[in-house]
Motif scaffolding. Structure first.
Motif, mmCIF file in Angstrom:
data_model
loop_
_atom_site.group_PDB
_atom_site.id
_atom_site.type_symbol
_atom_site.label_atom_id
_atom_site.label_comp_id
_atom_site.label_asym_id
_atom_site.label_seq_id
_atom_site.Cartn_x
_atom_site.Cartn_y
_atom_site.Cartn_z
ATOM 1 N N GLN A 42 0.743 -1.087 -0.098
ATOM 2 C CA GLN A 42 0.092 -0.012 0.239
ATOM 3 C C GLN A 42 0.757 1.388 0.069
ATOM 4 N N LEU A 58 0.836 4.339 -2.915
ATOM 5 C CA LEU A 58 0.471 5.715 -2.513
ATOM 6 C C LEU A 58 1.551 6.525 -2.975
ATOM 7 N N PHE A 94 -7.777 3.321 -3.472
ATOM 8 C CA PHE A 94 -7.478 3.492 -1.932
ATOM 9 C C PHE A 94 -8.734 2.963 -1.186
ATOM 10 N N TYR A 103 -3.966 1.651 3.118
ATOM 11 C CA TYR A 103 -4.765 2.552 1.907
ATOM 12 C C TYR A 103 -5.258 3.813 2.583
#
Length: 380
Positions: free
Chosen positions: A72, A76, A189, A232
């Motif tokens: 994750q 990002l 997300f 997320y």
């Protein structure tokens, strides 16, 4: 970039490792009078009969961390670097293929456009029905960037300036970078967290043994899935003491004064994860529902915030107005990613909401904006 933040954190931890770490809060049940540096491990008595930490720090009986969400963090970071590339369209042309390569993470480095390597990608985690929409927006951004030297107007892509800030708009007055960035916050997300990792398929899994303790994977499958949902959300482990300057953590904090969203989101991530580690599935499910509801609410209220901001600027500072309206569109669009069984706006109602946004933003009126606000407020 998030990876740089993690690197700095690791270096700092090494430099100060000579100080004995531990819980320094005398009200905690694991207070350590010899500790000289707070390590975020404080635990407190709770009504649940087990401890819930104050930071997203969970360990097994041997002191091994059971938290992992590196994939994750990679995604990002990939979106952060995509945003930088897209925003360069105010001063030069953006290559459509470069954006597509970053979206699909071609060659594990975004076709050479990422500053780091990873096997993860955004495209294969995107809400399937919307993948082509994002690709179309990327093409739209690249086309608009051809006119970076032009002043945007109805039917003319180009740049509008507000103070020292420049914004690239397409020929219909939408800002593609905002549609893509805020849209992927929802389609990847939010969607992956609330529909993917919080689903029965991901939550009704083994919670008795570590996945692979021999190789440092000390978490159970259920713990790991919950951690990935937290990943997320995109916040530091001590949120909201530390607040990120991008993505959902930023906007959760932006709406905190009206929603108490920081506490609701972080407290329930902590409660839910602690519940899993203590086989308390009722508390886990209650926490998941609180997170799902608040995540949806943050997106709705953020859309309203931007719509109201646009009212003040429309016709006075169209750069700011259309920038805000593009963000509002994306946050309103993200309401479609709330779980069907709990969402407050039906599919038909959401379709009707999005139809209230004009095809050409240059045609929008204050009355139109107020009508969109009323439609969202009726449900939120």
């Amino acid at each position: 970039m998030l990876k740089n933040i993690l690197l700095v954190t690791a270096v700092a931890a090494t430099l100060f490792s000579c100080k004995k770490e531990g819980c320094m809060d005398e009200t905690a049940i694991n207070y350590n009078s010899e500790a000289k540096k707070e390590d975020g491990s404080c635990k407190y008595e709770t009504a649940e009969g087990y401890t819930v930490p104050t930071t997203y720090t969970f360990k097994d009986a041997n002191g091994n961390s059971t938290v992992s969400y590196g994939g994750q963090i990679d995604r990002l970071s990939q979106l952060e670097e995509m945003v930088v590339e897209m925003k360069s369209g105010t001063t030069g042309m953006v290559d459509e293929q470069a954006l597509l390569d970053m979206f699909a993470n071609t060659g594990d480095n975004g076709g050479g456009n990422f500053s780091f390597s990873s096997t993860k990608q955004l495209e294969n985690k995107c809400f399937p029905d919307d993948v082509q929409m994002f690709k179309d927006w990327m093409a739209d951004l690249a086309i608009a960037s051809n006119d970076f030297a032009e002043t945007a107007a109805s039917g003319q892509a180009g740049v509008l300036t507000s103070g020292s800030k420049k914004y690239l708009f397409d020929a219909n007055g939408y800002e593609p970078v905002q549609l893509i960035e805020k849209g992927l916050m929802g389609a990847v997300f939010m969607h992956q967290a609330v529909n993917g990792y919080f689903s029965d398929a991901k939550m009704n899994v083994d919670n008795s043994v570590a996945v692979d303790a021999a190789n440092g994977k000390f978490y159970t499958a259920m713990e790991h899935h919950f951690d990935e949902a937290f990943g997320y959300f995109g916040v530091p482990t001590n949120f909201p003491t530390d607040v990120p300057n991008s993505f959902w953590g930023k906007y959760c904090n932006a709406r905190d004064a009206e929603l108490n969203s920081n506490a609701v989101m972080m407290d329930n991530f902590l409660k839910g994860r602690a519940a899993i580690s203590n086989d308390d599935m009722a508390k886990r499910d209650a926490a998941i529902q609180e997170i799902r509801t608040m995540w949806e609410t943050i997106s709705a209220r953020q859309a309203i915030y931007y719509l109201n901001a646009a009212v003040a600027d429309l016709g006075v500072d169209n750069a700011k107005a259309f920038h805000a309206l593009s963000e509002a569109y994306a946050f309103a669009w993200n309401l479609r990613y709330a779980p069907l069984e709990t969402r407050r706006m039906s599919v038909a109602e959401h379709t009707s909401l999005m139809a209230q946004f004009p095809a050409n933003m240059w045609d929008i009126t204050v009355a139109d904006i107020n009508a969109i606000v009323a439609s969202i407020e009726a449900k939120f």
